[in-house]
Scaffold this active site. Structure first.
Site, short mmCIF file in Angstrom:
data_model
loop_
_atom_site.label_atom_id
_atom_site.label_comp_id
_atom_site.label_asym_id
_atom_site.label_seq_id
_atom_site.Cartn_x
_atom_site.Cartn_y
_atom_site.Cartn_z
N GLU A 286 -22.35 129.06 -1.41
CA GLU A 286 -21.09 129.81 -1.26
C GLU A 286 -21.07 131.04 -2.17
O GLU A 286 -20.08 131.31 -2.86
CB GLU A 286 -19.88 128.91 -1.57
CG GLU A 286 -19.82 127.64 -0.75
CD GLU A 286 -19.41 127.86 0.71
OE1 GLU A 286 -19.33 129.02 1.13
OE2 GLU A 286 -19.20 126.86 1.42
N THR B 264 -26.32 123.71 3.97
CA THR B 264 -26.55 122.63 3.01
C THR B 264 -27.94 122.04 3.21
O THR B 264 -28.65 121.72 2.25
CB THR B 264 -25.48 121.53 3.16
OG1 THR B 264 -24.18 122.12 3.01
CG2 THR B 264 -25.66 120.46 2.11
#
Length: 733
Positions: free
Chosen positions: A217, A33
């Site tokens: 993802e 992230t």
């Protein structure tokens, strides 16, 4: 200029990668992230890219919020304008903007999972089919799979009679969606791809706008999502994808980790960067996880390392049975909490299926330990919450027949099934939706041309509800806020009197209504459309509070993705549970089960407890369990065995050992052990008092008793202890 000094070498290489296609393989806890948000900041501040030209895609609203928060911290207002959201949210945004090219209006509603099931059931009923033969959940899964593979009803392949029936249900299901001006989750993706393929000028407009596309993802993307990304990147070609094939655990809903391989094939010049430094776990946890996952094929090996030190070995605990399994978990947590060295929120208990939570919940309740359950009955699935959502959806879109059917008689106003059938028939004959016809009856009363279609007894409650619905829509058009609309619906329907009967359950239901009302206030600026879209696209993790207080978390391994805890318990490490029995004959399924365990282990910061049971209660009594094959992959140097002690194939508990020592005292011991002959043989037909008839597949003497493998016609394969199972051998012939 942003400061990149706090990044490690691999992270810095990813953030500053040259333009083009970049594949970042990010191990668990490696700061993906951070890399994604720093990459966006680098594009804006370091390369002069306008935020308006950046699309960032996540898989959950929670991940999108976290990324938005980090961007705000990094860039302040300079980051305003980035298209940031989930695949589904971004697609919904595009579809509402381009509704003139679609077969539905821009005020379409998004059917949630329950609504989708209801529509499939309705389609099956309308086609006069048997729900027992064509189970709605199975049919819906087939429809979803088709959409995820870009297959429309017209293109649905039919190789059997069942395929023909599924195709007919699919066609009717889509018609029912369109009649309600609605889409399901899969339509959001499929219709966006069709929009871009069928309208080149629309595709070019978005492809020119999105100079840079970043995807989180990536291993969880399916075919339709991958095609969507390629369409949007068709002009500039700047695709920055982050993922980890070892954490691909959503195959059952269409995710395909092979998109990682396809990316390298479709973009042979792509830059591939590995993030291998883990900031979450100890080295022992990482080594154990690697020992499990390295057995999988079709993956890039990663050498995960941590600077947190070796840490404690994993505990491998074997309980006598499933009750002792739950007790061990709760007792261990209680000891940690009582010692003052941990809080309840430091612990997570993970399992393969939701059904495994029952005994855990009972053990937590007996011990007086607080817990929170993720992925059980969701807040948004509760009756009273769903009622209010359906009222709001109906105001937003009167064509929504699913919502209408739910609330037209809530609270009861005398609208029964016969009246609903009459309403739907009259609407069809008039060329209107049922909601539009109701509004006309409510506004025009006896002057409506359709008034005479109904009996005097049924018309009054229909017209009354139609009048309420028309009034709510008129108030919104005149500027009534979302909270104001919410309160007016509660007042006009006397919903509090209906739902709160003074009991504890009634008060809890009204509290849930108030919680939804509080959420409505958060959307007073965004309005009804944004509110309903947010509710439709929420996931289990999105309902998880940021602060767990002092409660341990109970959740499935699937729901654990992206989370982290100091201590992780993974229970049910037995063949048939983890790996699940379904995966036995499917190598791809087995590989995914291995990835599930890998994901679970890597959620832990400090300590992992792997727990299994020697036997579990089935319908007819205890059944011996085989340890999960995955446990064999763990080096002995990484684990600390507890619970029952190994004696050849079976571990013995301290309680059993104490009992045995008393029973087999010098005065009671036999002179020699009797030689046990097997009573059952392969191909023997047997009868069980609960499971009925079956065939013996194998029998063996194990620790002084006969263990029998039987295939029952009613429940399939079972492993039984002969002395406990009460099996009757049937005559041959």
């Amino acid at each position: 200029m942003i400061n990149l000094d706090h990044l490690n070498d691999q992270q810095r290489a990813a953030v500053t990668a040259p333009l083009g296609q970049v594949l970042v393989l990010a191990g668990p806890g490696s700061g993906k992230t951070r890399v994604l948000t720093q990459r966006i900041a680098y594009l804006i501040e370091g390369m002069g890219v306008r935020p308006h030209n950046i699309l960032a895609v996540t898989f959950t609203n929670k991940a999108a919020r976290e990324m938005q928060h980090r961007l705000q911290s990094l860039l302040g207002d300079d980051g305003e304008g980035v298209w940031l959201g989930t695949f589904h949210a971004n697609c919904a945004r595009i579809l509402r903007r381009e509704a003139q090219y679609l077969s539905f209006d821009n005020n379409f509603v998004i059917m949630d999972s329950d609504d989708q099931q209801a529509l499939v059931k309705r389609a099956i009923r309308e086609l006069n089919l048997d729900e027992k033969l064509y189970r709605p959940t199975s049919i819906h899964a087939a429809i979803s799979t088709a959409k995820n593979n870009l297959i429309t009803p017209a293109d649905f392949p039919t190789q059997s009679y069942r395929d023909e029936i599924t195709k007919r249900i699919y066609e009717r299901y889509q018609s029912l969606l369109r009649d309600s001006n609605a889409v399901d989750f899969d339509d959001l993706l499929l219709e966006t791809v069709r929009l871009l393929v069928d309208n080149p000028h629309v595709r070019e407009r978005y492809a020119r706008r999105f100079e840079h596309i970043l995807v989180d993802e990536f291993q969880d993307t399916n075919l339709v999502q991958y095609e969507l990304l390629k369409l949007l990147a068709s002009i500039h070609g700047n695709l920055f994808v982050v993922g980890d094939e070892d954490q691909s655990i959503y195959r059952w809903r269409g995710a395909d980790y092979r998109n990682m391989l396809r990316f390298e094939q479709d973009f042979p010049a792509c830059q591939k960067i590995l993030l291998e430094q883990n900031y979450r776990s100890t080295q022992t946890v990482l080594d154990a996880a690697r020992a499990v996952i390295d057995r999988n094929k079709h993956r890039t090996r990663k050498h995960l390392f941590s600077e947190r030190g070796a840490g404690e070995r994993l505990v491998l605990y074997e309980a006598v049975d499933e009750h002792a399994e739950a007790a061990f978990v709760v007792d261990t947590i209680q000891q940690w909490v009582n010692s003052g060295k941990a809080r309840g929120s430091d612990f997570a208990v993970m399992y393969r299926t939701n059904a495994q939570s029952r005994l855990l919940e009972e053990a937590f309740l007996r011990a007086g330990l607080p817990y929170r359950l993720v992925g059980a009955l969701r807040f948004y699935g509760r009756r009273e919450v769903k009622d209010l959502i359906c009222f709001l959806r109906l105001v937003h879109n009167p064509d929504d027949e699913v919502s209408l059917a739910r609330v037209i008689n809530v609270p009861p106003r005398g609208v029964g099934e016969k009246t609903m059938v009459a309403l739907q028939l009259a609407a069809r004959q008039a060329g209107l939706s049922a909601g539009q016809l109701l509004i006309e009856l409510g506004e025009k009363g006896e002057q409506s041309a359709h008034w005479g279609r109904f009996s005097g007894r049924s018309i009054l409650p229909l017209a009354d509800f139609g009048s309420q619905l028309a009034g709510w829509r008129r108030a919104v058009a005149e500027g009534l806020s979302l909270p104001g609309l919410f309160d007016r619906i509660l007042l006009d329907t006397a919903y509090q009197e209906y739902i709160d009967d003074g009991s504890n359950e009634g008060k809890e239901r009204w509290d849930n209504v108030q919680e939804l009302r509080r959420l409505a206030y958060e959307f007073r600026e965004g309005g009804l459309t944004a509110f309903l879209e947010n509710l439709a696209l929420v996931s289990d993790q999105d309902t998880l509070p940021e602060e767990a207080g002092n409660a341990a978390t109970l959740l499935t391994l699937h729901a654990a993705k992206g989370l982290e805890f100091r201590f992780v318990f993974i229970i049910g490490l037995d063949e048939g549970l983890l790996p699940h029995a379904r995966s036995k004959d499917d190598p791809e399924e087995m590989a995914e089960e291995r990835r599930l365990l890998y994901v679970g282990i890597t959620r832990a910061k400090d300590r992992v407890y792997l727990v299994r049971a020697h036997q579990r209660s089935q319908y007819g009594g205890p059944e011996i369990q085989e340890p999960s094959r995955f446990l064999e992959d763990l080096p002995e140097s990484l684990i600390q065995r507890q619970g029952q002690r190994r004696h050849r194939e079976v571990w013995e508990s301290p309680e059993s050992r104490a009992l045995r020592s008393r029973v087999l005292s010098p005065n009671h011991r036999p002179a020699s052990a009797a030689l046990i002959e097997p009573r059952f043989h392969p191909t023997d037909r047997v009868r069980h008092p609960v499971w009925g008839e079956g065939i013996v597949m194998e029998s063996r003497i194990q620790d002084g008793d006969e263990t029998v493998d039987v295939f029952f016609e009613s429940v399939g394969f079972k492993r039984l202890v002969a002395s406990l199972a009460n099996l009757e051998i049937l005559p041959k012939g």
